[in-house]
Design a protein around this motif. Structure first.
Motif, mmCIF file in Angstrom:
data_model
loop_
_atom_site.group_PDB
_atom_site.id
_atom_site.type_symbol
_atom_site.label_atom_id
_atom_site.label_comp_id
_atom_site.label_asym_id
_atom_site.label_seq_id
_atom_site.Cartn_x
_atom_site.Cartn_y
_atom_site.Cartn_z
ATOM 1 N N ALA A 68 -11.724 -16.537 5.927
ATOM 2 C CA ALA A 68 -11.296 -15.909 4.671
ATOM 3 C C ALA A 68 -9.843 -15.476 4.813
ATOM 4 N N VAL A 69 -8.994 -15.945 3.890
ATOM 5 C CA VAL A 69 -7.572 -15.588 3.904
ATOM 6 C C VAL A 69 -7.289 -14.651 2.737
ATOM 7 N N GLU A 70 -6.793 -13.462 3.059
ATOM 8 C CA GLU A 70 -6.498 -12.460 2.025
ATOM 9 C C GLU A 70 -5.005 -12.144 2.023
ATOM 10 N N TRP A 71 -4.455 -11.927 0.848
ATOM 11 C CA TRP A 71 -3.091 -11.441 0.720
ATOM 12 C C TRP A 71 -3.166 -9.970 0.370
ATOM 13 N N LYS A 72 -2.479 -9.176 1.112
ATOM 14 C CA LYS A 72 -2.447 -7.749 0.800
ATOM 15 C C LYS A 72 -1.008 -7.376 0.477
ATOM 16 N N LEU A 73 -0.739 -7.100 -0.816
ATOM 17 C CA LEU A 73 0.609 -6.791 -1.273
ATOM 18 C C LEU A 73 0.841 -5.283 -1.266
ATOM 19 N N VAL A 74 2.028 -4.893 -0.799
ATOM 20 C CA VAL A 74 2.414 -3.478 -0.802
ATOM 21 C C VAL A 74 3.753 -3.349 -1.515
ATOM 22 N N ARG A 75 4.059 -2.142 -1.967
ATOM 23 C CA ARG A 75 5.332 -1.897 -2.655
ATOM 24 C C ARG A 75 6.306 -1.167 -1.736
ATOM 25 N N LEU A 76 7.569 -1.573 -1.837
ATOM 26 C CA LEU A 76 8.594 -0.896 -1.054
ATOM 27 C C LEU A 76 8.762 0.528 -1.582
ATOM 28 N N PRO A 77 8.727 1.542 -0.732
ATOM 29 C CA PRO A 77 8.833 2.935 -1.195
ATOM 30 C C PRO A 77 10.200 3.220 -1.831
ATOM 31 N N GLU A 78 10.207 4.182 -2.714
ATOM 32 C CA GLU A 78 11.462 4.570 -3.371
ATOM 33 C C GLU A 78 12.486 5.058 -2.354
ATOM 34 N N THR A 88 -8.350 -17.444 14.664
ATOM 35 C CA THR A 88 -9.657 -16.890 14.320
ATOM 36 C C THR A 88 -10.560 -17.999 13.780
ATOM 37 N N GLY A 89 -11.849 -17.691 13.638
ATOM 38 C CA GLY A 89 -12.800 -18.671 13.142
ATOM 39 C C GLY A 89 -13.205 -19.704 14.166
ATOM 40 N N ARG A 90 -13.009 -19.417 15.440
ATOM 41 C CA ARG A 90 -13.306 -20.404 16.482
ATOM 42 C C ARG A 90 -14.792 -20.456 16.826
ATOM 43 N N ARG A 91 -15.422 -19.301 16.873
ATOM 44 C CA ARG A 91 -16.835 -19.261 17.253
ATOM 45 C C ARG A 91 -17.733 -18.847 16.083
ATOM 46 N N SER A 92 -17.146 -18.153 15.125
ATOM 47 C CA SER A 92 -17.935 -17.686 13.981
ATOM 48 C C SER A 92 -16.976 -17.425 12.825
ATOM 49 N N PHE A 93 -17.481 -16.796 11.783
ATOM 50 C CA PHE A 93 -16.685 -16.470 10.605
ATOM 51 C C PHE A 93 -15.418 -15.721 11.014
ATOM 52 N N GLY A 94 -14.288 -16.118 10.437
ATOM 53 C CA GLY A 94 -13.022 -15.477 10.753
ATOM 54 C C GLY A 94 -12.363 -14.894 9.519
ATOM 55 N N ARG A 95 -11.419 -14.016 9.768
ATOM 56 C CA ARG A 95 -10.724 -13.355 8.667
ATOM 57 C C ARG A 95 -9.232 -13.266 8.970
ATOM 58 N N VAL A 96 -8.412 -13.622 7.978
ATOM 59 C CA VAL A 96 -6.962 -13.528 8.085
ATOM 60 C C VAL A 96 -6.461 -12.661 6.942
ATOM 61 N N VAL A 97 -5.629 -11.684 7.279
ATOM 62 C CA VAL A 97 -5.005 -10.838 6.263
ATOM 63 C C VAL A 97 -3.494 -10.967 6.411
ATOM 64 N N ILE A 98 -2.827 -11.330 5.322
ATOM 65 C CA ILE A 98 -1.374 -11.498 5.327
ATOM 66 C C ILE A 98 -0.760 -10.357 4.524
#
Length: 704
Positions: free
Chosen positions: A209-219, A465-475
């Motif tokens: 599972a590949v997820e994008w996690k967007l953040v905002r640059l602080p003021e 990740t994901g070599r032996r079982s379910f994997g997760r990637v967060v960008i």
């Protein structure tokens, strides 16, 4: 024809149809294998190697990988899959001296594991590749421009009668020219490419599972961002006005600046007139400072103020004209002051990362997590922050030192990976060194601290990740910055790469080889039986085999050192006997080779004796060091050894008086200091405690 032969340990092989099909094709012609990370490229390599090792017992196989940890990893995989004896295996990396490696290449080992830099260096020193039936290039996307892989392949093709090449990579690149360059560099005749969607591969792929996690640059970061952006825009507008980059300044990117720099340097080389070169130098300084500001802006937006601060501190001490101007403006605009203060909060990615790690370890305490970042400064900061949370975390960086930031030796890297695999370490914060090829099973979460503008690095990071079982990637990505552009670009390029690799296959052609395919000479059954593991548990067998490998390597080193010492004594004796007349080097080599001495040991012995100052080489002849020695206060004397005792020898000098020779006053061959030996040498007689002593600088020749 089958790649599964008696040399393959059937019990250790998980039969996957796509691996067997690819290996069957790879034994026919030079093949580039493009296969996603974690789908067993090394297994394919072992199967192909087994075919050549089994069928051509008089020839060798060479497996190359870019780093020593990867080399050792391949060795271990091959030993697990193939019936090899410790004597059959030789690992050669920069850890060993060139003189030892050169002799090892001529040894009786069947399969060699080495870094390409070592192979290239040793080839330049005289090592030959003619006796290798197969060369394997792992991470072969590096085979571009002047990388060692390209030179090794050229040498192999020109020396081996029937060269066979296997290239392995998860991604050769998204640019057609790059893929063609790799294929040309490795003399590829056929490409075997698979994706995770292919019918014969998909059953073995664990979902990631590949997820994008967007953040905002602080003021709190915006004021610094605006200052750097304003400085950058000013330089881009000036470059555009000068005609250096013919684009609207709003659409000038890093790639445009890099191209402009190359073009300016070419023009400088072609412009002899100082009057014309002046404006070009000014434009180059402007282009360089724009790149620096581009990088500073990216560090703030994607990494955070800590990494930016360290970067700006480094350019403060730089002597470059462009850097001096930037520092002056940054100081004037208060950027250094703001970075030194506590006004700037952490980049929101830090909090997001901490939350991801804690959630993963809370849901599964045995989890392994890899955090990737491009920058060593960031890796140090993130490791420190995660450590404060009570997480067992280490940095995984390259070997090079960066100022006070020391790199990791290859042994340290291997130890950290072992601890990570065992679960002693839960989180690895890695720079690009961790992206390539390392066998790290059971990684549950991979975090990209920033997107990477490279399909190769995207695929390699994701494949951890994901070599032996379910994997997760967060960008993690910062909204409205280059992060988002890179994120989209890397995914798009990965898709384009898959398409181009398959299209290129139809354009490849067979290469012309120097000779016919070698005649098959299979390994005898009794030879293979001797390579069977003893009947014990896999753990015990592996430990026993590792001990045997170490014992074999230790004995090889000891044997080499013995032979080198004996050969050095023989060489020096011959040269001293020849005396002032000298001895032709090639004549000496021929004489010693006829005695059965190894040519590499002879040349290594000569070089060692030259380095020790015991002989010299001039116009193809070898002379004792004393022949041309000119030392103030010293003269030639003839000595006879009367007596040798602990720490000293008693010598007769010029048949007229005795003198004491202390061990500290003599650096010549110890074999000369035997009772009855006579020799002449450049030396100095001196008084000490009312006794005559002699200091010998250089032996000239043996005397009758």
């Amino acid at each position: 024809m089958s790649v599964v032969n008696p040399l393959v340990r059937a019990e250790a092989l998980e039969a996957r149809a796509y691996q067997l099909r690819i290996a069957e094709e790879a034994i026919k012609r030079n093949t580039l294998v493009v296969l996603p990370t974690a789908l067993g490229k090394t297994v394919i390599a072992a199967l192909v190697a087994a075919h050549f090792l089994y069928n051509y017992r008089d020839l060798k196989v060479l497996v190359m990988a870019p780093t020593r940890p990867l080399v050792l990893q391949h060795r271990d995989t091959f030993l697990r899959l193939l019936k090899l004896r410790p004597d059959d295996v030789q690992v050669l990396t920069g850890k060993y001296d060139p003189e030892y490696r050169l002799q090892a290449w001529q040894g009786k080992s069947r399969i060699y594991f080495a870094t390409p830099q070592v192979v290239n260096n040793d080839h330049s020193l005289g090592m030959s590749l003619k006796d290798f039936s197969l060369l394997i290039f792992d991470e072969c996307h590096r085979a571009r421009k002047n990388y060692a892989y390209t030179r090794v392949a050229q040498a192999y093709i020109s020396e081996a009668p029937y060269p066979m090449i296997l290239g392995l990579t998860a991604s050769p690149g998204a640019d057609r020219e790059k893929i063609e360059e790799i294929s040309k560099a490795l003399y590829i005749e056929h490409i075997e490419a698979r994706t995770e969607e292919d019918e014969d591969v998909s059953p073995y792929v664990n979902p990631v599972a590949v997820e994008w996690k967007l953040v905002r640059l602080p003021e709190s970061h915006r004021a610094v961002e605006r200052t750097i952006r304003r400085m950058l825009d000013d330089r881009l507008q000036r470059l555009s006005a000068m005609g250096v980059i013919r684009k609207n300044p709003k659409y000038i990117f890093r790639s445009d600046l890099l191209e402009a720099g190359e073009a300016l340097r070419v023009r400088l080389e072609q412009t002899p007139s100082p009057e014309e070169r002046g404006p070009l130098f000014a434009a180059l300084v402007l282009q360089s400072s724009a790149l620096t500001l581009y990088h500073a802006l990216e560090l703030l937006e994607s990494q955070g103020p800590q990494t930016l601060k360290l970067f700006l501190e480094r350019i403060k001490s730089s002597g470059k004209a462009g850097h001096r101007a930037i520092v002056s403006e940054l100081v004037f605009n208060g950027v250094y002051r703001v970075l030194e203060s506590s006004d700037l909060e952490d980049h929101p990615k830090v909090e997001a990362l901490e939350k991801l790690v804690l959630e993963q370890l809370s849901s599964n305490p045995s989890s392994r997590i890899i955090v990737f970042t491009q920058y060593r400064d960031t890796s140090a900061y993130l490791a420190a922050r995660l450590s404060k949370l009570g997480v067992t975390v280490v940095r995984f960086v390259g070997q090079a030192d960066r100022g006070q930031d020391l790199g990791l030796t290859q042994d340290q890297q291997s130890l950290l990976l072992d601890r990570f695999r065992s679960g002693d370490i839960k989180v690895l914060v890695a720079t690009s060194i961790g992206e390539e090829g390392l066998d790290i099973p059971s990684v549950d979460l991979v975090v990209f601290y920033e997107p990477v503008p490279s399909e190769i690095r995207y695929i390699q990071r994701k494949g951890r990740t994901g070599r032996r079982s379910f994997g997760r990637v967060v960008i993690l990505a910062t909204e409205g910055t280059l992060d988002v552009n890179y994120l989209v670009a890397s995914r798009r390029m990965a898709e384009r790469m898959k398409k181009m690799v398959k299209e290129l296959n139809s354009e490849l052609h067979p290469i012309i080889r120097l000779g016919p395919a070698p005649e098959k000479k299979p390994i005898p059954a009794d030879w293979i039986a001797r390579a069977e593991l003893p009947p014990s548990s896999p753990e015990t067998a592996a430990t026993t085999f590792e001990a045997e490998l170490e014992s074999v390597e230790k004995e090889r080193r000891a044997k080499f050192n013995r032979e080198l010492r004996e050969t050095a004594r023989r060489v020096l004796n011959s040269v001293l006997t020849a005396g002032k007349n000298g001895l032709p080097f090639e004549e000496l080599c021929t004489e010693l080779e006829e005695e059965g001495r190894n040519p590499v040991a002879i040349r290594s012995a000569v070089e060692r004796l030259r380095a020790e100052g015991q002989l010299m080489k001039k116009e193809g002849r070898l002379f004792p060091a004393g022949v041309e020695a000119e030392i103030p206060g010293a003269r030639r004397h003839v000595f006879e050894v009367l007596r040798v005792q602990l720490g000293e020898a008693i010598l007769r000098v010029d048949d007229s008086f005795n003198a004491i020779l202390l061990s500290a006053d003599y650096n010549g061959p110890r074999e000369l200091l035997r009772r009855g030996n006579r020799f002449s040498a450049i030396s100095e007689i001196y008084e000490n405690d009312k006794a005559r002593h002699v200091r010998i600088y250089a032996v000239e020749e043996l005397s009758d």
